[in-house]
Design an enzyme around this catalytic site. Structure first.
Site, short mmCIF file in Angstrom:
data_model
loop_
_atom_site.label_atom_id
_atom_site.label_comp_id
_atom_site.label_asym_id
_atom_site.label_seq_id
_atom_site.Cartn_x
_atom_site.Cartn_y
_atom_site.Cartn_z
N TYR A 197 0.69 -1.28 0.06
CA TYR A 197 0.01 0.08 0.03
C TYR A 197 0.76 1.23 -0.02
O TYR A 197 0.26 2.41 -0.07
CB TYR A 197 -0.98 -0.16 1.01
CG TYR A 197 -1.95 -0.97 1.17
CD1 TYR A 197 -3.03 -1.15 0.15
CD2 TYR A 197 -1.71 -2.27 1.96
CE1 TYR A 197 -3.66 -2.14 0.13
CE2 TYR A 197 -2.62 -3.23 1.97
CZ TYR A 197 -3.62 -3.39 1.02
OH TYR A 197 -4.52 -4.46 0.86
N HIS A 248 -8.79 1.83 -5.81
CA HIS A 248 -7.73 1.01 -5.14
C HIS A 248 -6.38 1.52 -5.29
O HIS A 248 -5.82 1.66 -6.43
CB HIS A 248 -7.97 -0.71 -5.58
CG HIS A 248 -9.37 -0.94 -5.43
ND1 HIS A 248 -10.11 -1.69 -4.18
CD2 HIS A 248 -10.25 -1.25 -6.25
CE1 HIS A 248 -11.08 -1.76 -4.39
NE2 HIS A 248 -11.30 -1.86 -5.71
C1 DHK Z 1 -7.32 -2.14 0.05
C2 DHK Z 1 -7.83 -2.93 0.89
O1 DHK Z 1 -7.80 -2.67 2.35
C3 DHK Z 1 -8.09 -4.45 0.38
O2 DHK Z 1 -8.86 -5.13 1.38
C4 DHK Z 1 -8.30 -4.46 -0.99
C5 DHK Z 1 -7.58 -2.20 -1.23
C6 DHK Z 1 -7.43 -3.56 -1.63
C7 DHK Z 1 -6.69 -1.04 -2.08
O3 DHK Z 1 -5.77 -1.80 -2.83
O4 DHK Z 1 -6.64 -0.16 -1.71
O5 DHK Z 1 -8.35 -5.73 -1.26
#
Ligand code: DHK
Length: 155
Positions: free
Chosen positions: A26, A101
């Site tokens: 992330y 996402h």
């Molecule tokens: C964020 C999340 O918390 C996941 O549960 C998803 C998403 C993807 C993201 O990529 O922002 O699968």
């Protein structure tokens, strides 16, 4: 659409931990950094930017957006893969919804391949890290503008 449209940017569970949570997936930017990007990308539009870890609260905000927003950007996080209730709330909206996402769920575990939100979203932006949000904001505002032009023409 008014001169200063209102854009809701809603974030689901665990996104409050951005920057610390699985940074290899992330990234290292925080949710506050992402908010600042959205506000910059939105220009004169008013951005209502929120995050919750609670499904019902997210649904309350979707319902609120129906009366107050010209467009919605939604990162449903884990609820996107599980929540029929969130889908039902989104189905009540007439404003454009852009699903967003940070990661690319299609390239991850199988359980992330299904998104209930995609069924009602005008489009999906995923895989570009925090840039996904900027692109989603541009798309949502562009769609809202087109929608208001079409509405003007029909009067
Ligand atoms: C964020 C999340 O918390 C996941 O549960 C998803 C998403 C993807 C993201 O990529 O922002 O699968």
């Amino acid at each position: 659409m008014p001169d200063s449209p209102v854009l809701y940017v809603l974030n689901g569970p665990n996104l409050n931990l951005l920057g610390q949570r699985e940074p290899e997936v992330y990234g290292r930017e925080t949710l506050a950094d992402v908010q600042a990007r959205c506000e910059r990308a939105a220009g004169k539009a008013t951005v209502v930017f929120r995050q919750t870890n609670h499904e019902g609260e997210l649904i309350d905000w979707v319902q609120e957006a129906a009366g107050k927003a010209d467009a919605l950007v939604l990162n449903p996080a884990g609820y996107g893969h599980t929540s029929v209730a969130l889908l039902d709330a989104l189905r009540t909206l007439t404003i454009p919804v852009v699903e967003c996402h940070l990661s690319n769920p299609a390239a991850r575990e199988r359980f992330r391949h299904r998104s209930y939100v995609s069924a009602v979203a005008a489009g999906v932006v995923s895989g570009f890290g925090p840039l996904s949000y900027e692109l989603a904001v541009q798309a949502a505002l562009g769609l809202a503008q087109e929608r208001s032009r079409t509405a003007d023409r029909s009067v």
